[in-house]
Write a protein that holds these residues in place. Structure first.
Motif, PDB file in Angstrom:
ATOM      1  N   THR A  84       1.230 -56.181   8.574  1.00  0.00           N
ATOM      2  CA  THR A  84       0.848 -55.456   9.781  1.00  0.00           C
ATOM      3  C   THR A  84       0.045 -54.214   9.434  1.00  0.00           C
ATOM      4  O   THR A  84       0.218 -53.615   8.367  1.00  0.00           O
ATOM      5  CB  THR A  84       2.085 -55.027  10.602  1.00  0.00           C
ATOM      6  N   ASP A 106       0.380 -51.412  10.879  1.00  0.00           N
ATOM      7  CA  ASP A 106       1.331 -50.306  10.857  1.00  0.00           C
ATOM      8  C   ASP A 106       1.920 -50.129   9.458  1.00  0.00           C
ATOM      9  O   ASP A 106       1.945 -49.025   8.924  1.00  0.00           O
ATOM     10  CB  ASP A 106       2.441 -50.534  11.889  1.00  0.00           C
ATOM     11  N   LEU A 121      -0.803 -48.848   6.998  1.00  0.00           N
ATOM     12  CA  LEU A 121      -1.119 -47.430   7.204  1.00  0.00           C
ATOM     13  C   LEU A 121       0.008 -46.540   6.699  1.00  0.00           C
ATOM     14  O   LEU A 121      -0.237 -45.504   6.078  1.00  0.00           O
ATOM     15  CB  LEU A 121      -1.396 -47.148   8.683  1.00  0.00           C
ATOM     16  N   ARG A 122       1.244 -46.946   6.946  1.00  0.00           N
ATOM     17  CA  ARG A 122       2.390 -46.161   6.458  1.00  0.00           C
ATOM     18  C   ARG A 122       2.372 -46.059   4.938  1.00  0.00           C
ATOM     19  O   ARG A 122       2.590 -44.990   4.367  1.00  0.00           O
ATOM     20  CB  ARG A 122       3.703 -46.779   6.933  1.00  0.00           C
ATOM     21  N   SER A 181       2.234 -43.819  10.941  1.00  0.00           N
ATOM     22  CA  SER A 181       2.375 -45.046  11.713  1.00  0.00           C
ATOM     23  C   SER A 181       1.040 -45.334  12.398  1.00  0.00           C
ATOM     24  O   SER A 181       0.141 -44.476  12.442  1.00  0.00           O
ATOM     25  CB  SER A 181       3.463 -44.889  12.775  1.00  0.00           C
ATOM     26  N   LEU A 182       0.912 -46.526  12.953  1.00  0.00           N
ATOM     27  CA  LEU A 182      -0.315 -46.872  13.670  1.00  0.00           C
ATOM     28  C   LEU A 182      -0.548 -45.923  14.838  1.00  0.00           C
ATOM     29  O   LEU A 182      -1.669 -45.450  15.047  1.00  0.00           O
ATOM     30  CB  LEU A 182      -0.256 -48.323  14.161  1.00  0.00           C
ATOM     31  N   SER A 183       0.496 -45.569  15.570  1.00  0.00           N
ATOM     32  CA  SER A 183       0.327 -44.652  16.704  1.00  0.00           C
ATOM     33  C   SER A 183      -0.038 -43.246  16.233  1.00  0.00           C
ATOM     34  O   SER A 183      -0.868 -42.571  16.855  1.00  0.00           O
ATOM     35  CB  SER A 183       1.567 -44.629  17.602  1.00  0.00           C
ATOM     36  N   GLN A 184       0.533 -42.804  15.127  1.00  0.00           N
ATOM     37  CA  GLN A 184       0.170 -41.486  14.578  1.00  0.00           C
ATOM     38  C   GLN A 184      -1.282 -41.490  14.089  1.00  0.00           C
ATOM     39  O   GLN A 184      -2.019 -40.530  14.308  1.00  0.00           O
ATOM     40  CB  GLN A 184       1.100 -41.114  13.421  1.00  0.00           C
ATOM     41  N   THR A 188      -3.696 -43.424  15.165  1.00  0.00           N
ATOM     42  CA  THR A 188      -4.566 -43.505  16.333  1.00  0.00           C
ATOM     43  C   THR A 188      -4.729 -42.142  16.991  1.00  0.00           C
ATOM     44  O   THR A 188      -5.847 -41.743  17.350  1.00  0.00           O
ATOM     45  CB  THR A 188      -4.017 -44.529  17.347  1.00  0.00           C
TER      46      THR A 188
END
Length: 68
Positions: free
Chosen positions: A39, A41, A44-45, A51-54, A56
């Motif tokens: 993934t 996510d 990126l981690r 995380s993906l949201s961070q 973004t």
């Protein structure tokens, strides 16, 4: 195909942000990790500690700053 130029520009800005804020080597390592699967996510981690949201949220801020 109408959205292709915009998607390319967005991806390019994400890569530029990673190279600028981390390093070109980190960008290369992320490319290689993503090519292996898993993934986004998780990749990126492992590469950036975000995380993906961070990521973004950080990318959106970067884009606003660059295009202002």
């Amino acid at each position: 195909m109408a959205g292709l130029p915009q998607a390319y520009e967005e991806g390019w800005l994400a890569c530029r942000m990673i190279a600028d804020q981390w390093s070109p080597g980190t960008l290369t390592a992320l490319y290689r990790a993503v090519a292996k699967g898993g993934t986004m996510d998780a990749r990126l981690r492992a590469a950036l500690g975000l995380s993906l949201s961070q990521f973004t949220a950080r990318w959106r801020s970067y884009v606003r700053q660059e295009l202002a």
